[in-house]
Design an enzyme around this catalytic site. Structure first.
Site, PDB file in Angstrom:
ATOM      1  N   SER A 135       4.679   3.088   1.980  1.00  0.00           N
ATOM      2  CA  SER A 135       5.662   2.993   3.044  1.00  0.00           C
ATOM      3  C   SER A 135       5.792   4.350   3.695  1.00  0.00           C
ATOM      4  CB  SER A 135       6.994   2.489   2.494  1.00  0.00           C
ATOM      5  OG  SER A 135       7.287   3.155   1.298  1.00  0.00           O
ATOM      6  N   GLY A 136       5.908   4.321   4.973  1.00  0.00           N
ATOM      7  CA  GLY A 136       6.067   5.556   5.712  1.00  0.00           C
ATOM      8  C   GLY A 136       7.534   5.751   6.040  1.00  0.00           C
TER       9      GLY A 136
ATOM     10  N   ASP B  48       0.814  14.251  14.645  1.00  0.00           N
ATOM     11  CA  ASP B  48       1.079  14.201  13.201  1.00  0.00           C
ATOM     12  C   ASP B  48      -0.252  14.150  12.443  1.00  0.00           C
ATOM     13  OD1 ASP B  48       2.570  14.174  10.902  1.00  0.00           O
ATOM     14  OD2 ASP B  48       3.097  12.055  10.995  1.00  0.00           O
TER      15      ASP B  48
ATOM     16  N   VAL C 237       3.688  -0.800   4.524  1.00  0.00           N
ATOM     17  CA  VAL C 237       2.335  -1.275   4.791  1.00  0.00           C
ATOM     18  C   VAL C 237       1.867  -2.066   3.575  1.00  0.00           C
ATOM     19  CG1 VAL C 237      -0.018  -0.643   5.423  1.00  0.00           C
ATOM     20  CG2 VAL C 237       1.882   0.722   6.270  1.00  0.00           C
TER      21      VAL C 237
ATOM     22  N   SER D 287       9.125   4.852   8.467  1.00  0.00           N
ATOM     23  CA  SER D 287       9.775   3.775   9.190  1.00  0.00           C
ATOM     24  C   SER D 287       9.222   2.406   8.843  1.00  0.00           C
ATOM     25  CB  SER D 287       9.545   4.022  10.675  1.00  0.00           C
ATOM     26  OG  SER D 287       8.197   4.416  10.871  1.00  0.00           O
TER      27      SER D 287
ATOM     28  N   ILE E 100       0.858  -1.193   0.000  1.00  0.00           N
ATOM     29  CA  ILE E 100       0.000   0.000   0.000  1.00  0.00           C
ATOM     30  C   ILE E 100       0.889   1.235   0.000  1.00  0.00           C
ATOM     31  CG2 ILE E 100      -1.728   1.314   1.258  1.00  0.00           C
ATOM     32  CD1 ILE E 100      -2.611  -1.317   2.577  1.00  0.00           C
TER      33      ILE E 100
HETATM   34  N1  LIG Z   1      -4.852   0.464   7.930  1.00  0.00           N
HETATM   35  C1  LIG Z   1      -4.439   0.924   6.757  1.00  0.00           C
HETATM   36  N2  LIG Z   1      -5.169   0.717   5.648  1.00  0.00           N
HETATM   37  C2  LIG Z   1      -4.761   1.172   4.458  1.00  0.00           C
HETATM   38  N3  LIG Z   1      -3.640   1.880   4.282  1.00  0.00           N
HETATM   39  C3  LIG Z   1      -2.870   2.127   5.353  1.00  0.00           C
HETATM   40  C4  LIG Z   1      -3.213   1.662   6.640  1.00  0.00           C
HETATM   41  N4  LIG Z   1      -2.274   2.061   7.517  1.00  0.00           N
HETATM   42  C5  LIG Z   1      -1.378   2.744   6.806  1.00  0.00           C
HETATM   43  N5  LIG Z   1      -1.717   2.796   5.508  1.00  0.00           N
HETATM   44  C6  LIG Z   1      -0.988   3.454   4.429  1.00  0.00           C
HETATM   45  O1  LIG Z   1       0.373   3.053   4.489  1.00  0.00           O
HETATM   46  C7  LIG Z   1       1.241   4.152   4.336  1.00  0.00           C
HETATM   47  C8  LIG Z   1       2.197   4.299   5.519  1.00  0.00           C
HETATM   48  O2  LIG Z   1       1.483   4.159   6.719  1.00  0.00           O
HETATM   49  P1  LIG Z   1       1.833   4.902   8.085  1.00  0.00           P
HETATM   50  O3  LIG Z   1       1.534   6.350   7.906  1.00  0.00           O
HETATM   51  O4  LIG Z   1       1.144   4.227   9.181  1.00  0.00           O
HETATM   52  O5  LIG Z   1       3.379   4.636   8.188  1.00  0.00           O
HETATM   53  P2  LIG Z   1       4.468   5.506   8.894  1.00  0.00           P
HETATM   54  O6  LIG Z   1       5.764   4.790   8.772  1.00  0.00           O
HETATM   55  O7  LIG Z   1       4.053   5.815  10.243  1.00  0.00           O
HETATM   56  O8  LIG Z   1       4.404   6.757   7.945  1.00  0.00           O
HETATM   57  P3  LIG Z   1       4.594   8.285   8.173  1.00  0.00           P
HETATM   58  O9  LIG Z   1       5.793   8.620   7.365  1.00  0.00           O
HETATM   59  O10 LIG Z   1       3.341   8.922   7.616  1.00  0.00           O
HETATM   60  O11 LIG Z   1       4.745   8.532   9.612  1.00  0.00           O
HETATM   61  C9  LIG Z   1       0.336   5.349   4.129  1.00  0.00           C
HETATM   62  O12 LIG Z   1       0.212   5.551   2.743  1.00  0.00           O
HETATM   63  C10 LIG Z   1      -0.997   4.939   4.660  1.00  0.00           C
HETATM   64  O13 LIG Z   1      -2.063   5.559   3.979  1.00  0.00           O
END
Ligand SMILES: Nc1ncnc2c1ncn2[C@@H]1O[C@H](COP(=O)(O)OP(=O)(O)OP(=O)(O)O)[C@@H](O)[C@H]1O
Length: 786
Positions: free
Chosen positions: A419-420, A562, A425, A422, A417
């Site tokens: 990646s954030g 955030d 996903v 860290s 889907i």
């Molecule tokens: N439950 C979910 N269902 C669908 N997509 C998701 C879900 N959780 C996260 N995503 C998607 O996955 C990607 C990264 O998720 P998330 O923001 O949780 O990661 P992160 O590492 O914390 O990122 P960030 O850099 O935003 O802090 C995003 O595009 C988000 O939309």
């Protein structure tokens, strides 16, 4: 162009001109194939196609609910299905052209959706990774600086708005298109498979035998995966609240949307009782895969003696014959895109429908060919679109990539889907056919404090279990047990140490269909070119959802830190909050949290978040608390209203920093039809955090709860003074608000109770006190404005 793309793009009917292959062999091959398709005997080729249509017809209703975005071709198919139901008993030769036409249409649609690959970039206003078509023009910048303890990050998202917004929109459309066309491309696939089988029967050329062996192996693996009885499949549709639930064990297959969607066979549905099911002999009916059954498996893996369709017994494809045929070499296969490509059905989309999910489940990528070992189609597309030479597929067992195990349960990866900062996903499907998002955080090399921080997300999500507006954590696993223990016990001994082992955190989460950032860009795209302003009811609805989500965490004394559109996901029509990676709990002795470093996403960061832990003019330490989240909400609302964040014009970090931390900076607000909306934005974006409204007040703001205009009545005469004042201050939102409050207090002081209950002196005194307070505020306001 990779083989998948070529396959998806090839025309199906006989008139095609070779648009996909450079090889004259393959042209010839496809011409022969197409010719055969046109003239193939009914017994071997038309029947399954005939049988597809009625199944679709039966399940049309659920199809439409599962896939909100429908395409002409899919509708055509459904209609055709209806027609064919009536003709089921007799095979009509003229079915053929219709099907060919349909598949050609599908092929065209597929070609579009596959002509671009998906990469991740970041949009300036949205600050989220967006799916973007190649080439990567208008790229925006996404800086990410690790804070002191690495997981505290400041994301700077600056870029070229218009272009990236445009790109994003395109990709959304494509994602949706691909979601829609999936089942049709699969349908096309079946037809191709049929045609190829005919061809191979005649010509004796077959790669299928090899693929069949692989398919059987894969099937065996998948049976093991499906070791539990399947009870439900729940998949959400693209951009709207759509859920399709399939009770595979109880519902007849023919009534489910996806299981029968492309099936020319009536598959018996039985739950798997034995997890160690041995691979079925090649002539055994496909049992136990139940809802997972896919006609392509049936075609590829089942011989003519299959019992799945007794009516057609003896007339099914004889695969054993195929297996005896000579095989194409891999290179030959590569050059013949028209060969049946089961992998073609593995389509990844942001918002998959039931059909996608099932086909993806039943047909893992390496099912069709043991030479294909790409981790995912999107990754392959990325590589292809980036112009890099895609290396020849390697022979490698990628099952470990295909399935992710969390607490002993297997989840099959359907695609990445996003990646954030860290994490990665993935969209996954469980053995009971439910789609989830699986967040995988790699811990190796990180210090324990950072890893500890990651684990806290689990803690918060556990705390927020059962809350409507928070994404639900279904399961999790921290492979480093010492770390988990430290988190659970609330202390880490080895704070400065680093995680050495290949540790991961896995979180199985509810799956979100689309995030608010994408919804917003869609909305703005829709309005592009018109003079429309944002639909106020739309705004009201989602703003309220946002407030409810944030209210939930603030009530739990959690500050998110955030908040941004990308962190609100649409799940079955409700917005849900995600990403508690940098959230902080408020200590019981204070309303603020102290941060180790600056956090948040630049465009949504409050002044105090920039200056966290510094001292203000009075010598007090600046801290971030709930008001900091309210500021971020103000930025989100501003973006919902104007299509850009309040400081979007300030492109660099320093420009943003300077302007946001300047107490004298005036945020510009373009006029909007509803003055309450302006007032609401101002209430959230007050520079002084003590002046910002809290969630309970915001939920009662007149923008959300518009004051009901009272009809002039005899009763109204008693408020004549207020009416007169109100008439003279329509453009003064502050005064209007106070007048409304006063009116409310005078006319209906306790709306939820009857006036008889207003008997207690204390209650009366309280109300009178409220009236005088509002009168005083109004008076002071007018004096200030004089
Ligand atoms: N439950 C979910 N269902 C669908 N997509 C998701 C879900 N959780 C996260 N995503 C998607 O996955 C990607 C990264 O998720 P998330 O923001 O949780 O990661 P992160 O590492 O914390 O990122 P960030 O850099 O935003 O802090 C995003 O595009 C988000 O939309």
């Amino acid at each position: 162009m990779d083989r998948d793309a070529r396959n998806l793009m090839r025309p199906i009917n006989s008139d095609f001109t070779s648009s996909s292959s450079s090889s004259s062999n393959s042209d010839l091959f496809r011409s022969v194939q197409a010719a055969l398709k046109r003239h193939r005997p009914l017994e071997t080729s038309i029947r399954p196609k005939r049988m597809l249509a009625p199944r679709r017809e039966v399940t049309k209703g659920s199809a439409s609910s599962a896939a909100v975005v429908d395409t002409k071709s899919s509708r055509d198919v459904a209609t055709q299905g209806q027609d064919n139901t009536a003709k089921e008993s007799s095979v009509q030769p003229h079915d053929m052209p219709t099907s060919a036409k349909e598949t050609q249409e599908d092929a065209c649609v597929t070609a579009v959706s596959n002509s671009s690959s998906i990469t991740h970039t970041f949009d300036e206003n949205l600050d989220v990774p967006i799916d973007q078509t190649k080439p990567d023009i208008g790229a925006s910048c996404h800086f990410e600086s690790q804070g002191i303890d690495a997981q505290k990050k400041v994301q700077f998202s600056i870029g070229t708005g218009a272009s990236s917004l445009e790109m994003e929109w395109v990709s959304i459309s494509q994602a949706e298109a691909s979601a829609v066309i999936n089942h049709d491309s699969k349908h096309q696939n079946i037809l191709n498979t049929e045609a190829d089988i005919c061809l191979k029967s005649d010509g004796g050329i077959s790669l299928l035998a090899k693929r069949t062996t692989a398919a059987q192996d894969q099937l065996h693996q998948f049976r093991n995966f499906l070791s539990q009885p399947m009870t439900q499949s729940s998949v959400v549709g693209p951009s709207c609240a759509t859920t399709t639930s399939v009770h595979a064990t109880s519902a007849p297959m023919s009534t489910t949307y996806c299981s029968s969607l492309h099936s020319g066979y009536h598959m018996p549905v039985e739950p798997l009782k034995d997890s160690n099911v041995n691979p079925q002999p090649s002539n055994a009916p496909l049992r136990g895969t139940g809802a997972m059954s896919n006609p392509q498996i049936a075609v590829a893996a089942q011989p003519s003696t299959s019992a799945v369709d007794t009516q057609n017994e003896g007339k099914e494809y004889d695969l054993s014959k195929e297996q005896k045929g000579c095989k194409l070499s891999e290179s030959e296969y590569q050059e013949n895109p028209s060969l049946p490509d089961v992998k073609q059905t593995e389509v990844e989309s942001y918002a998959g429908d039931v059909a996608n999910a099932r086909s993806q489940v039943t047909l893992p990528p390496n099912l069709c060919s043991d030479t294909k070992s790409e981790p995912s189609k999107s990754e392959k597309q990325e590589k292809a679109a980036s112009g890099k030479v895609v290396p020849a597929p390697r022979k490698k067992n990628k099952d470990s990539d295909l399935f992710i195990k969390v607490n002993g349960k297997l989840y099959q990866r359907l695609g990445k889907i996003g990646s954030g900062g860290s994490s990665e996903v993935h969209k996954v499907i469980s053995s009971d056919c439910t789609i989830y998002a699986l967040k995988k955080i790699k811990l190796k090399g990180r210090d324990y404090a950072t890893a500890f921080g990651f684990c806290q997300e689990i803690e918060y999500l556990n705390k927020l279990k059962g809350k409507n507006h928070i994404i639900q954590l279904i399961d999790y696993e921290v492979t480093d047990k010492a770390l988990l223990h430290a988190v659970l016990s609330g202390s880490i001994n080895n704070k400065d140490g680093r995680v050495k082992d290949d540790g991961y955190i896995y979180m199985v989460l509810e799956y979100g269909e689309i995030d608010l950032a994408h919804m917003l860009s869609q909305k703005w795209k829709e309005m592009d070119g018109s003079n429309q302003t944002i639909d106020e009811n739309w705004l009201r609805f989602y703003w309220q959802q946002i407030l409810l989500a944030v209210s939930t965490i603030h009530e739990e004394r959690i500050v998110h830190s955030d908040l941004k559109p990308a962190n609100f996901l649409l799940v079955r029509g409700s917005l849900k909050l995600i990403d508690f990676g940098i959230a902080k709990a408020i200590m019981s002795d204070t309303t603020n949290i102290q941060r180790d470093s600056q956090v948040g996403t630049l465009s949504y960061m409050s002044p105090e978040a920039f200056m966290c832990n510094e001292t203000d003019a009075d010598g007090n330490t600046i801290k971030c608390g709930r008001p900091s989240d309210i500021w971020s909400l103000g930025c989100i609302l501003y973006q919902m209203v104007y299509g850009r964040t309040p400081f979007a014009d300030y492109k660099t970090f320093w420009a943003k920093f300077k302007v946001i931390t300047d107490p004298n900076h005036q945020i510009s607000y373009e006029p909007v039809p509803n003055p309450w909306l302006l007032d609401l934005m101002r209430k959230c974006l007050a520079w002084d955090r003590n002046e910002r409204w809290r969630i309970p007040e915001l939920l009662q703001h007149p923008f959300l709860v518009p004051p009901v205009p009272t009809q002039p009545s005899s009763h109204d005469h008693s408020c004549k003074l207020l009416r007169l004042i109100g008439q003279n201050c329509t453009s003064d939102s502050e005064a209007s608000k106070l007048v409304c409050q006063l009116k409310q207090l005078l006319e209906d002081p306790l709306p939820s109770t009857t006036s008889q209950l207003l008997t207690s002196r204390d209650q009366q005194c309280t109300l009178l006190c409220q009236v005088s307070k509002v009168c005083l505020q109004l008076q002071e306001h007018f004096q200030r404005d004089k």
